[in-house]
Design an enzyme around this catalytic site. Sequence first.
Site, mmCIF file in Angstrom:
data_model
loop_
_atom_site.group_PDB
_atom_site.id
_atom_site.type_symbol
_atom_site.label_atom_id
_atom_site.label_comp_id
_atom_site.label_asym_id
_atom_site.label_seq_id
_atom_site.Cartn_x
_atom_site.Cartn_y
_atom_site.Cartn_z
ATOM 1 N N LYS A 46 -3.702 -7.790 5.313
ATOM 2 C CA LYS A 46 -4.716 -7.677 4.270
ATOM 3 C C LYS A 46 -6.086 -8.045 4.796
ATOM 4 O O LYS A 46 -7.078 -7.414 4.455
ATOM 5 C CB LYS A 46 -4.359 -8.556 3.069
ATOM 6 C CG LYS A 46 -3.241 -7.968 2.259
ATOM 7 C CD LYS A 46 -3.219 -8.477 0.838
ATOM 8 C CE LYS A 46 -2.089 -7.790 0.102
ATOM 9 N NZ LYS A 46 -1.856 -8.281 -1.233
ATOM 10 N N LYS A 86 4.200 6.287 1.124
ATOM 11 C CA LYS A 86 4.672 5.982 -0.224
ATOM 12 C C LYS A 86 3.532 6.060 -1.230
ATOM 13 O O LYS A 86 2.357 5.902 -0.877
ATOM 14 C CB LYS A 86 5.385 4.634 -0.257
ATOM 15 C CG LYS A 86 4.515 3.422 -0.220
ATOM 16 C CD LYS A 86 5.366 2.179 -0.424
ATOM 17 C CE LYS A 86 4.457 1.009 -0.752
ATOM 18 N NZ LYS A 86 5.035 -0.290 -0.602
ATOM 19 N N LYS A 98 -1.649 3.054 -4.891
ATOM 20 C CA LYS A 98 -2.922 3.312 -5.563
ATOM 21 C C LYS A 98 -4.115 3.251 -4.617
ATOM 22 O O LYS A 98 -5.237 3.555 -5.002
ATOM 23 C CB LYS A 98 -3.118 2.384 -6.754
ATOM 24 C CG LYS A 98 -3.371 0.963 -6.383
ATOM 25 C CD LYS A 98 -3.693 0.136 -7.600
ATOM 26 C CE LYS A 98 -3.795 -1.303 -7.158
ATOM 27 N NZ LYS A 98 -3.607 -2.306 -8.096
#
Length: 369
Positions: free
Chosen positions: A121, A230, A233
């Site tokens: 992240k 996959k 969003k």
Amino acid sequence: MKPSKPVILTGVRANNNIHIGNYFGAILPIINMAKRRSDEYDINLFIPDLHSFTTPIDHSKLYDSVLNNARVYAAAGLSLDNTSIHLYRQSYIPAHSELTWILDCFTGFGRMSIMTQFKDKSRKFLDSKITKGEMSDEQRIWDTIDRNISVGLFNYPVLMAADILLYGATYVPVGDDQTQHLEFTRDIAERMNRKFGDLFIVPKPVIQQHQFFGKDQGLRIKDLVNPAKKMSKSDESGKGIIFLSDDPKSAHKKIMSATTDSIGKVQYDKENQPGISNLLEILTLVRQDAGREVTLEQTANEYFGMDRYGDFKRIVADEVAEFLENFQNRLAAVDERAIEEKLASSEKDMNAVANETLYRVQKAVGLRK
Ligand code: TRP
């Protein structure tokens, strides 16, 4: 209130734009698992709202999106009057934060630094922020880290450990991105137990979690435009994603323009026909949601060899549109008061359980007599 049964615990992060990948891949399997297991287990289903701002979010939407998630669970079939299922918000149980601080002080800086989710992240964030400038790479990286990567993202796993240990949970369904966090939880629990005597129930190791949950762990729906990845969003165009809030007509269009292949025969072959295979999965899932007992194999057999992709897509598109319409009606019919009462009563009960664990820890570390 002490739970008399072993505890299954899971946290699903608040998300104000849930798509069918989240719904069929995570939410629905959890709700079904809860239904099936609640005779023998206490099921703690909570929304880790304190985890929500470890990365930047729109704070003005957080409160509502947490409530909306609870509504989605109800619309997905979560029974609000099952007393073995506890639905609660993390931040309504202050013991999570308090235990986190204590555990923080027994956690090595190095142990946290190796967590891949933190590294991924923060790297993503850095990549989006770093621009070419005068500074050396290293300076720029540290400068960006200093300003943008929070200590909260860094010790996120410690809060997660507190989430689990407060309730003595044995089973925690973990996706690949969460296995390290579960291992850390076991680690710190064992370490604290060695130092202070039996403080915590240690959750089962990852392999046993997988054995226990087995097929309860949902399928990974793929992006419609790029079926190699996959549905997520973070795809900006939104063309490959079907949101639960999508207008059924526009969802229909998205399915009609889904990427397929040039083989020209419908069959379930994830390697060579990922797009078609994904559509077969989606079709099976919306049928199951409509109460039909079908398996992926049955759906794949039903359409095996069909050579007009347009016709096949129309079938999927129609049924996806129907699913959305049904789901949106169910969501609109969710009883707001019942949700609030459920949260309030679970939060009261879970405060009692969590406080008991916290008190035991406070005594062990010398804060209480
Ligand atoms: N970290 C989990 C995720 O990103 C959410 C979560 C927070 C969680 N606390 C938890 C999951 C405790 C299981 C148990 O999906």
